[in-house]
Write a protein that holds these residues in place. Structure first.
Motif, PDB file in Angstrom:
ATOM      1  N   GLU A  68     122.088  59.464  48.418  1.00  0.00           N
ATOM      2  CA  GLU A  68     123.396  59.387  49.065  1.00  0.00           C
ATOM      3  C   GLU A  68     124.533  60.090  48.327  1.00  0.00           C
ATOM      4  O   GLU A  68     125.355  60.748  48.971  1.00  0.00           O
ATOM      5  CB  GLU A  68     123.774  57.930  49.341  1.00  0.00           C
ATOM      6  CG  GLU A  68     125.071  57.819  50.114  1.00  0.00           C
ATOM      7  CD  GLU A  68     125.469  56.390  50.419  1.00  0.00           C
ATOM      8  OE1 GLU A  68     126.636  56.200  50.804  1.00  0.00           O
ATOM      9  OE2 GLU A  68     124.636  55.475  50.288  1.00  0.00           O
ATOM     10  N   GLU A 111     124.633  62.727  47.051  1.00  0.00           N
ATOM     11  CA  GLU A 111     124.528  64.159  47.319  1.00  0.00           C
ATOM     12  C   GLU A 111     124.890  64.512  48.759  1.00  0.00           C
ATOM     13  O   GLU A 111     124.549  65.580  49.247  1.00  0.00           O
ATOM     14  CB  GLU A 111     123.101  64.628  47.029  1.00  0.00           C
ATOM     15  CG  GLU A 111     122.684  64.415  45.594  1.00  0.00           C
ATOM     16  CD  GLU A 111     121.231  64.740  45.354  1.00  0.00           C
ATOM     17  OE1 GLU A 111     120.936  65.497  44.417  1.00  0.00           O
ATOM     18  OE2 GLU A 111     120.367  64.222  46.117  1.00  0.00           O
ATOM     19  N   TRP A 112     125.622  63.656  49.437  1.00  0.00           N
ATOM     20  CA  TRP A 112     125.913  63.834  50.856  1.00  0.00           C
ATOM     21  C   TRP A 112     126.555  65.183  51.154  1.00  0.00           C
ATOM     22  O   TRP A 112     126.309  65.774  52.213  1.00  0.00           O
ATOM     23  CB  TRP A 112     126.761  62.688  51.395  1.00  0.00           C
ATOM     24  CG  TRP A 112     128.171  62.687  50.883  1.00  0.00           C
ATOM     25  CD1 TRP A 112     128.643  62.057  49.767  1.00  0.00           C
ATOM     26  CD2 TRP A 112     129.290  63.353  51.466  1.00  0.00           C
ATOM     27  NE1 TRP A 112     129.984  62.291  49.609  1.00  0.00           N
ATOM     28  CE2 TRP A 112     130.414  63.086  50.646  1.00  0.00           C
ATOM     29  CE3 TRP A 112     129.467  64.155  52.600  1.00  0.00           C
ATOM     30  CZ2 TRP A 112     131.684  63.590  50.918  1.00  0.00           C
ATOM     31  CZ3 TRP A 112     130.732  64.656  52.874  1.00  0.00           C
ATOM     32  CH2 TRP A 112     131.827  64.370  52.049  1.00  0.00           C
ATOM     33  N   GLU A 113     127.385  65.698  50.247  1.00  0.00           N
ATOM     34  CA  GLU A 113     128.041  66.983  50.514  1.00  0.00           C
ATOM     35  C   GLU A 113     127.023  68.126  50.534  1.00  0.00           C
ATOM     36  O   GLU A 113     127.131  69.036  51.359  1.00  0.00           O
ATOM     37  CB  GLU A 113     129.126  67.255  49.484  1.00  0.00           C
ATOM     38  CG  GLU A 113     130.321  66.322  49.661  1.00  0.00           C
ATOM     39  CD  GLU A 113     131.327  66.447  48.554  1.00  0.00           C
ATOM     40  OE1 GLU A 113     132.438  66.932  48.845  1.00  0.00           O
ATOM     41  OE2 GLU A 113     131.005  66.075  47.401  1.00  0.00           O
ATOM     42  N   TRP A 120     123.883  67.713  51.347  1.00  0.00           N
ATOM     43  CA  TRP A 120     123.146  67.464  52.594  1.00  0.00           C
ATOM     44  C   TRP A 120     123.913  68.070  53.772  1.00  0.00           C
ATOM     45  O   TRP A 120     123.336  68.766  54.605  1.00  0.00           O
ATOM     46  CB  TRP A 120     122.964  65.956  52.775  1.00  0.00           C
ATOM     47  CG  TRP A 120     122.180  65.573  53.982  1.00  0.00           C
ATOM     48  CD1 TRP A 120     122.685  65.146  55.176  1.00  0.00           C
ATOM     49  CD2 TRP A 120     120.769  65.592  54.133  1.00  0.00           C
ATOM     50  NE1 TRP A 120     121.662  64.890  56.048  1.00  0.00           N
ATOM     51  CE2 TRP A 120     120.480  65.161  55.427  1.00  0.00           C
ATOM     52  CE3 TRP A 120     119.724  65.931  53.281  1.00  0.00           C
ATOM     53  CZ2 TRP A 120     119.182  65.061  55.896  1.00  0.00           C
ATOM     54  CZ3 TRP A 120     118.438  65.827  53.751  1.00  0.00           C
ATOM     55  CH2 TRP A 120     118.174  65.393  55.048  1.00  0.00           C
ATOM     56  N   ARG A 121     125.214  67.804  53.815  1.00  0.00           N
ATOM     57  CA  ARG A 121     126.055  68.357  54.884  1.00  0.00           C
ATOM     58  C   ARG A 121     126.010  69.879  54.870  1.00  0.00           C
ATOM     59  O   ARG A 121     125.802  70.518  55.915  1.00  0.00           O
ATOM     60  CB  ARG A 121     127.493  67.871  54.719  1.00  0.00           C
ATOM     61  CG  ARG A 121     128.454  68.468  55.761  1.00  0.00           C
ATOM     62  CD  ARG A 121     129.903  68.384  55.325  1.00  0.00           C
ATOM     63  NE  ARG A 121     130.068  69.114  54.074  1.00  0.00           N
ATOM     64  CZ  ARG A 121     131.016  68.847  53.177  1.00  0.00           C
ATOM     65  NH1 ARG A 121     131.867  67.857  53.368  1.00  0.00           N
ATOM     66  NH2 ARG A 121     131.109  69.561  52.084  1.00  0.00           N
ATOM     67  N   GLU A 173     132.672  61.879  56.309  1.00  0.00           N
ATOM     68  CA  GLU A 173     131.885  61.537  55.127  1.00  0.00           C
ATOM     69  C   GLU A 173     130.968  60.346  55.377  1.00  0.00           C
ATOM     70  O   GLU A 173     129.807  60.350  54.949  1.00  0.00           O
ATOM     71  CB  GLU A 173     132.817  61.239  53.946  1.00  0.00           C
ATOM     72  CG  GLU A 173     132.082  60.829  52.691  1.00  0.00           C
ATOM     73  CD  GLU A 173     133.003  60.523  51.522  1.00  0.00           C
ATOM     74  OE1 GLU A 173     132.545  59.767  50.635  1.00  0.00           O
ATOM     75  OE2 GLU A 173     134.137  61.023  51.474  1.00  0.00           O
ATOM     76  N   TRP A 198     127.823  61.478  57.151  1.00  0.00           N
ATOM     77  CA  TRP A 198     126.928  62.250  56.297  1.00  0.00           C
ATOM     78  C   TRP A 198     126.238  61.353  55.282  1.00  0.00           C
ATOM     79  O   TRP A 198     125.045  61.520  55.010  1.00  0.00           O
ATOM     80  CB  TRP A 198     127.661  63.401  55.608  1.00  0.00           C
ATOM     81  CG  TRP A 198     128.026  64.467  56.582  1.00  0.00           C
ATOM     82  CD1 TRP A 198     129.282  64.802  57.013  1.00  0.00           C
ATOM     83  CD2 TRP A 198     127.125  65.327  57.296  1.00  0.00           C
ATOM     84  NE1 TRP A 198     129.214  65.816  57.936  1.00  0.00           N
ATOM     85  CE2 TRP A 198     127.901  66.160  58.131  1.00  0.00           C
ATOM     86  CE3 TRP A 198     125.748  65.472  57.308  1.00  0.00           C
ATOM     87  CZ2 TRP A 198     127.337  67.131  58.959  1.00  0.00           C
ATOM     88  CZ3 TRP A 198     125.184  66.436  58.135  1.00  0.00           C
ATOM     89  CH2 TRP A 198     125.971  67.247  58.950  1.00  0.00           C
ATOM     90  N   ARG A 199     126.949  60.380  54.727  1.00  0.00           N
ATOM     91  CA  ARG A 199     126.329  59.439  53.799  1.00  0.00           C
ATOM     92  C   ARG A 199     125.234  58.637  54.510  1.00  0.00           C
ATOM     93  O   ARG A 199     124.150  58.432  53.966  1.00  0.00           O
ATOM     94  CB  ARG A 199     127.377  58.494  53.207  1.00  0.00           C
ATOM     95  CG  ARG A 199     128.244  59.149  52.158  1.00  0.00           C
ATOM     96  CD  ARG A 199     129.289  58.154  51.616  1.00  0.00           C
ATOM     97  NE  ARG A 199     130.045  58.709  50.540  1.00  0.00           N
ATOM     98  CZ  ARG A 199     129.661  58.723  49.269  1.00  0.00           C
ATOM     99  NH1 ARG A 199     128.499  58.194  48.917  1.00  0.00           N
ATOM    100  NH2 ARG A 199     130.420  59.252  48.337  1.00  0.00           N
ATOM    101  N   ARG A 226     123.472  59.573  57.067  1.00  0.00           N
ATOM    102  CA  ARG A 226     122.334  60.453  57.339  1.00  0.00           C
ATOM    103  C   ARG A 226     121.425  60.603  56.128  1.00  0.00           C
ATOM    104  O   ARG A 226     120.211  60.724  56.277  1.00  0.00           O
ATOM    105  CB  ARG A 226     122.820  61.816  57.835  1.00  0.00           C
ATOM    106  CG  ARG A 226     123.353  61.753  59.247  1.00  0.00           C
ATOM    107  CD  ARG A 226     123.818  63.100  59.723  1.00  0.00           C
ATOM    108  NE  ARG A 226     124.220  63.044  61.119  1.00  0.00           N
ATOM    109  CZ  ARG A 226     124.205  64.085  61.931  1.00  0.00           C
ATOM    110  NH1 ARG A 226     123.816  65.271  61.492  1.00  0.00           N
ATOM    111  NH2 ARG A 226     124.588  63.957  63.184  1.00  0.00           N
ATOM    112  N   VAL A 227     122.009  60.599  54.936  1.00  0.00           N
ATOM    113  CA  VAL A 227     121.160  60.651  53.744  1.00  0.00           C
ATOM    114  C   VAL A 227     120.467  59.303  53.553  1.00  0.00           C
ATOM    115  O   VAL A 227     119.257  59.250  53.298  1.00  0.00           O
ATOM    116  CB  VAL A 227     121.959  61.032  52.484  1.00  0.00           C
ATOM    117  CG1 VAL A 227     121.055  61.021  51.252  1.00  0.00           C
ATOM    118  CG2 VAL A 227     122.607  62.400  52.636  1.00  0.00           C
ATOM    119  N   ARG A 228     121.205  58.209  53.700  1.00  0.00           N
ATOM    120  CA  ARG A 228     120.614  56.869  53.519  1.00  0.00           C
ATOM    121  C   ARG A 228     119.458  56.629  54.475  1.00  0.00           C
ATOM    122  O   ARG A 228     118.447  56.041  54.098  1.00  0.00           O
ATOM    123  CB  ARG A 228     121.672  55.773  53.735  1.00  0.00           C
ATOM    124  CG  ARG A 228     122.547  55.499  52.557  1.00  0.00           C
ATOM    125  CD  ARG A 228     123.333  54.197  52.713  1.00  0.00           C
ATOM    126  NE  ARG A 228     123.896  53.946  54.013  1.00  0.00           N
ATOM    127  CZ  ARG A 228     125.099  54.362  54.432  1.00  0.00           C
ATOM    128  NH1 ARG A 228     125.876  55.066  53.633  1.00  0.00           N
ATOM    129  NH2 ARG A 228     125.527  54.057  55.641  1.00  0.00           N
TER     130      ARG A 228
END
Length: 170
Positions: free
Chosen positions: A10, A12-14, A16-17, A43, A46-47, A49-51
């Motif tokens: 998570e 690393e969300w930026e 990932w985006r 944000e 995107w967080r 989506r990683v989780r």
């Protein structure tokens, strides 16, 4: 440079985006989302989506070109999820154009397939690929996927179709 294959987290969300936006710009017909829509997400989304890649029944890996800390660059991704009725699906496949043909797609798929083979009740893996994405179709065939005869309307343009391909686990 070395490319490591690992799971995203998570914080690393930026990255990932940024990878997702590059994916959508490079091959827009390969995904069920438009670049314009993705650019509007905040944000928190995107967080999330990683989780969700860590939720039971989900698995995602990224290819990270290691250059040292903040200079690292994400250059590929592949994921899978388990549909309770249809089984395991391969999704969100992307390799940066500069890394195509160098084996990264094979490495990513090998990791995803290793996870899928351990998924409860999994007898194989399916995927949907746009009818015009012949490069991706050739890759999947090389890795043992075959068309199963099902065609589904492409979600962003129902006048186009996606082919369903599957790999049956031995």
């Amino acid at each position: 440079m070395t490319v490591q294959v690992r799971r995203p987290v998570e914080p690393e969300w930026e990255r990932w985006r940024d990878l997702r936006l590059r994916m959508l710009a490079d091959t827009p017909e390969a995904y069920a989302e438009t670049l314009e829509t993705a650019r509007t997400l905040d944000e928190a989304e995107w967080r999330f989506r990683v989780r969700r890649t860590w939720l039971p029944g989900s698995f995602t890996v990224v290819g990270v070109e290691e250059a040292g800390g903040s200079a690292d660059r994400w250059v590929g991704t592949m994921g899978a999820y388990t549909d309770p009725v249809e089984g395991v699906f391969l999704v969100s496949v992307f390799v940066d154009p500069a890394h195509r043909g160098g084996g990264l797609a094979d490495r990513l798929l090998t990791e995803v397939l290793a996870w899928a083979r351990t998924a409860p009740g999994a007898s194989g893996m399916k995927l949907h690929v746009h009818e015009r994405n012949v490069r991706a179709q050739a890759f999947y065939r090389r890795r043992g996927f075959v068309e199963n005869g099902l065609r589904v309307p492409y979600v962003l343009d129902p006048t186009e179709e996606e082919l369903e391909m599957e790999l049956v686990f031995a």
